[in-house]
Design a protein around this motif. Structure first.
Motif, short mmCIF file in Angstrom:
data_model
loop_
_atom_site.label_atom_id
_atom_site.label_comp_id
_atom_site.label_asym_id
_atom_site.label_seq_id
_atom_site.Cartn_x
_atom_site.Cartn_y
_atom_site.Cartn_z
N GLN A 1 -71.03 -67.10 29.61
CA GLN A 1 -69.92 -68.00 29.92
C GLN A 1 -68.69 -67.59 29.12
OE1 GLN A 1 -69.24 -70.47 31.85
NE2 GLN A 1 -71.15 -71.26 32.67
N VAL A 2 -67.56 -67.65 29.78
CA VAL A 2 -66.28 -67.37 29.13
C VAL A 2 -65.33 -68.51 29.45
CG1 VAL A 2 -64.31 -65.80 29.02
CG2 VAL A 2 -66.61 -64.88 29.31
N GLN A 3 -64.70 -69.03 28.43
CA GLN A 3 -63.66 -70.04 28.63
C GLN A 3 -62.32 -69.43 28.28
OE1 GLN A 3 -65.05 -73.42 26.28
NE2 GLN A 3 -65.85 -74.36 28.14
N LEU A 4 -61.33 -69.72 29.12
CA LEU A 4 -60.02 -69.11 28.97
C LEU A 4 -58.95 -70.19 28.82
CD1 LEU A 4 -60.40 -66.55 31.90
CD2 LEU A 4 -60.79 -66.12 29.48
N SER A 25 -63.04 -67.46 24.82
CA SER A 25 -64.19 -67.78 23.96
C SER A 25 -65.39 -67.01 24.47
CB SER A 25 -64.47 -69.27 23.99
OG SER A 25 -64.88 -69.67 25.29
N GLY A 26 -66.36 -66.81 23.61
CA GLY A 26 -67.56 -66.11 24.02
C GLY A 26 -67.61 -64.71 23.46
N ARG A 27 -68.81 -64.26 23.21
CA ARG A 27 -69.00 -62.97 22.56
C ARG A 27 -68.87 -61.79 23.50
NH1 ARG A 27 -74.73 -63.99 19.97
NH2 ARG A 27 -74.96 -64.98 22.01
N THR A 28 -68.78 -62.06 24.81
CA THR A 28 -68.77 -60.97 25.77
C THR A 28 -67.37 -60.63 26.27
OG1 THR A 28 -69.17 -62.55 27.55
CG2 THR A 28 -71.09 -61.46 26.56
N PHE A 29 -66.35 -61.13 25.58
CA PHE A 29 -64.98 -60.88 26.00
C PHE A 29 -64.72 -59.40 26.21
CE2 PHE A 29 -60.46 -61.16 26.22
CZ PHE A 29 -59.94 -60.18 25.40
N SER A 30 -65.20 -58.59 25.29
CA SER A 30 -64.89 -57.16 25.34
C SER A 30 -65.55 -56.45 26.51
CB SER A 30 -65.31 -56.48 24.03
OG SER A 30 -66.70 -56.63 23.83
N SER A 31 -66.46 -57.10 27.19
CA SER A 31 -67.15 -56.44 28.29
C SER A 31 -66.53 -56.75 29.65
CB SER A 31 -68.63 -56.84 28.32
OG SER A 31 -68.76 -58.22 28.57
#
Length: 122
Positions: A1-4, A25-31
């Motif tokens: 999940q990503v919140q923007l 938010s979220g740890r996968t932003f860079s992907s």
């Protein structure tokens, strides 16, 4: 999940500049590939700019090339849209998006922000 969450919109005179920010938010932003879209009243949502997950590739709509620049800061989990030489026709709600389902220029992303209003007066 990503919140923007977008910020930085406002009222500016023609020829002026604004910088939009999109905090993710979220740890996968860079992907994720990230994109900016805009929607004016009565019009469809249109592509503005996109940046690849690595930051190596950027894409800008013809209407904003040479005026707008997309960038990303991995340390801050943030994507930016620097907008210079603004025109009244740039007036719209600007949306940040993450994770395109296919073509990065198509408004078919998995995650969207709530939008930020940009108004350019003549």
């Amino acid at each position: 999940q990503v919140q923007l969450v977008e910020s930085g919109g406002g009222l500016v005179q023609a020829g002026g500049s604004l910088r939009l920010s999109c905090a993710a938010s979220g740890r996968t932003f860079s992907s994720y590939h990230m994109g900016w879209f805009r929607q004016a009243p009565g019009k469809e949502r249109e592509f503005v700019a996109a940046i690849s997950w690595s930051g190596d590739n950027t894409y800008h709509a013809d209407s904003v090339k040479g005026r707008f620049t997309i960038s990303r800061d991995y340390a801050k989990n943030t994507v930016y849209l620097q907008m210079n030489s603004l025109k009244p026709e740039d007036t719209a709600v600007y949306y940040c998006a993450a994770g395109p389902r296919g073509d990065v220029t198509a408004p078919e992303y998995y995650y969207w922000g709530q939008g930020t209003q940009v108004t350019v007066s003549s």
